[in-house]
Design an enzyme around this catalytic site. Structure first.
Site, short mmCIF file in Angstrom:
data_model
loop_
_atom_site.label_atom_id
_atom_site.label_comp_id
_atom_site.label_asym_id
_atom_site.label_seq_id
_atom_site.Cartn_x
_atom_site.Cartn_y
_atom_site.Cartn_z
CB ILE A 66 -0.91 0.05 1.26
CG1 ILE A 66 -1.55 -1.30 1.54
CG2 ILE A 66 -1.94 1.17 1.12
CD1 ILE A 66 -2.52 -1.76 0.51
CB CYS B 184 6.14 10.15 -1.82
SG CYS B 184 7.53 11.12 -1.21
CD GLU C 291 3.11 14.28 -2.17
OE1 GLU C 291 2.81 13.79 -3.26
OE2 GLU C 291 4.26 14.27 -1.70
N GLY C 292 2.29 13.23 1.46
CA GLY C 292 2.78 13.78 2.73
C GLY C 292 2.03 13.25 3.94
NE ARG C 293 5.03 9.60 7.69
CZ ARG C 293 6.12 9.79 8.40
NH1 ARG C 293 6.17 10.76 9.28
NH2 ARG C 293 7.16 9.02 8.25
CG ASP D 261 0.39 8.27 9.04
OD1 ASP D 261 -0.36 8.66 8.11
OD2 ASP D 261 1.14 7.29 8.95
NE ARG E 273 0.47 7.31 5.68
CZ ARG E 273 1.52 6.52 5.58
NH1 ARG E 273 2.00 6.21 4.40
NH2 ARG E 273 2.08 6.03 6.66
ZN LIG Z 1 8.30 10.15 0.62
#
Ligand SMILES: [Zn+2]
Length: 312
Positions: A152, A156, A194-196, A228, A230
């Protein structure tokens, strides 16, 4: 006073998220990084594969790129599938009024396309034919000899496209693809978070805070984002659509195992395959930068990743 103390005393920036959703820090680092199953949403998002195409790759193996729509955001999440016989239920489902040519155009074909082919559901050269029930659902079951390798991956841009040595996302992506190519089957679910999950603009601000001395977790918290942000429930839904119920997950992140399995364990991680940074395995391989060292160390020390940092 060390850098840790300095950054605990600095004010949080931009009140973009309610404090209750942010994860607090104390002198011991992060609190509550361990994800519990009952924190996960009860229902999964609904996803639909809208198009699929074969991509020959510079690395050798062919992949089938699947593009998904869903009912929770308007981003184009993807599944990179190794193996033609891993097939999406939503893509292959017959739609009212569509022609065989329509089906080939959106990628709902079996086997291989070649000039002059006019049937999507049957490849006469390879001798494969799909079967459908009266509702138009594909009934063929894929017989795989072992649970499929799954990664998964969250987008990034910096690590995959701008040659960033601040993180190891690009290396992990390449390594996952290499292992799946060797295996012959696999799936990288590529999520647009993107970016957590905080987005590229906020990630760039976090990088500046890191250059000022914060670690990756502290920088996110100072911007009032969780360490985080996500979510992996889209990945769970995509795996189920591809018929991947039992998987081998390539990860070091124990929270990701719980998250991708979902509240009701509709997907089961039967094996975890560690992703050890190449630079820790061989002298002259992998990413060399002080930034990536700090990034990996924070993952281990504050985010509970299952890696042992090498002695330095
Ligand atoms: Zn990265």
């Amino acid at each position: 006073m060390d850098a840790q103390d300095v950054f605990q005393d600095m004010p949080l920036i931009s009140p973009t998220i309610s404090p209750s959703k942010a994860i607090s820090i104390n002198g011991n680092g992060i609190q509550g990084h361990k994800l519990e199953r009952d924190q996960l949403p009860e229902t999964l998002p609904s996803v639909e594969c809208v198009a699929r195409a074969r991509i020959p790759t510079t690395q050798g193996p062919e992949i089938f790129l699947h593009l998904y729509s869903n009912n929770v955001d308007n981003k184009e999440h993807l599944a990179i599938v190794f193996g033609e016989d891993i097939r999406s239920k939503s893509l292959f489902k017959r739609r009212p009024g569509e022609t065989q040519h329509d089906r080939m155009t959106r990628g709902a074909y079996v086997g291989k396309l070649r000039p002059g082919r006019d049937i999507a559901d049957r490849d006469d050269v390879l001798g494969i034919e799909l079967k459908f029930d009266e509702d138009g659902n594909m009934v063929n079951e894929t017989q795989l000899k072992e649970p499929v390798l799954v990664r998964i991956h969250s987008e990034c841009y910096t690590g995959e496209t701008a040659w960033s040595a601040r993180c190891d996302c690009g290396e992990q992506f390449d390594e996952a693809g290499r292992l799946m190519g060797e295996n012959g089957h696999g799936c990288i679910v590529y999520l647009r978070q993107e970016g957590r999950g905080i987005g590229l603009g906020e990630k760039l601000k976090a990088y500046n805070l890191q250059d000022l001395g914060a670690d990756t977790v502290q920088a996110n918290l100072m911007l009032r984002h969780p360490a985080d942000k996500r979510s992996f429930s889209l990945a769970t839904a995509i795996l189920l659509d591809l018929g991947l119920v039992e998987i081998q997950l390539l990860t070091n992140n124990p929270d990701k195992i719980v998250a991708v399995e979902g509240k009701n364990r509709s997907v089961k991680v039967v094996k975890r395959i560690p992703m050890i940074p190449l630079a820790w395995q061989q002298e002259n391989a992998g990413i060399k930068s002080k930034e990536v060292e700090g990034y990996l160390r924070t993952k281990v020390e504050k985010m509970g990743h299952l890696l042992t940092t090498p002695d330095v």
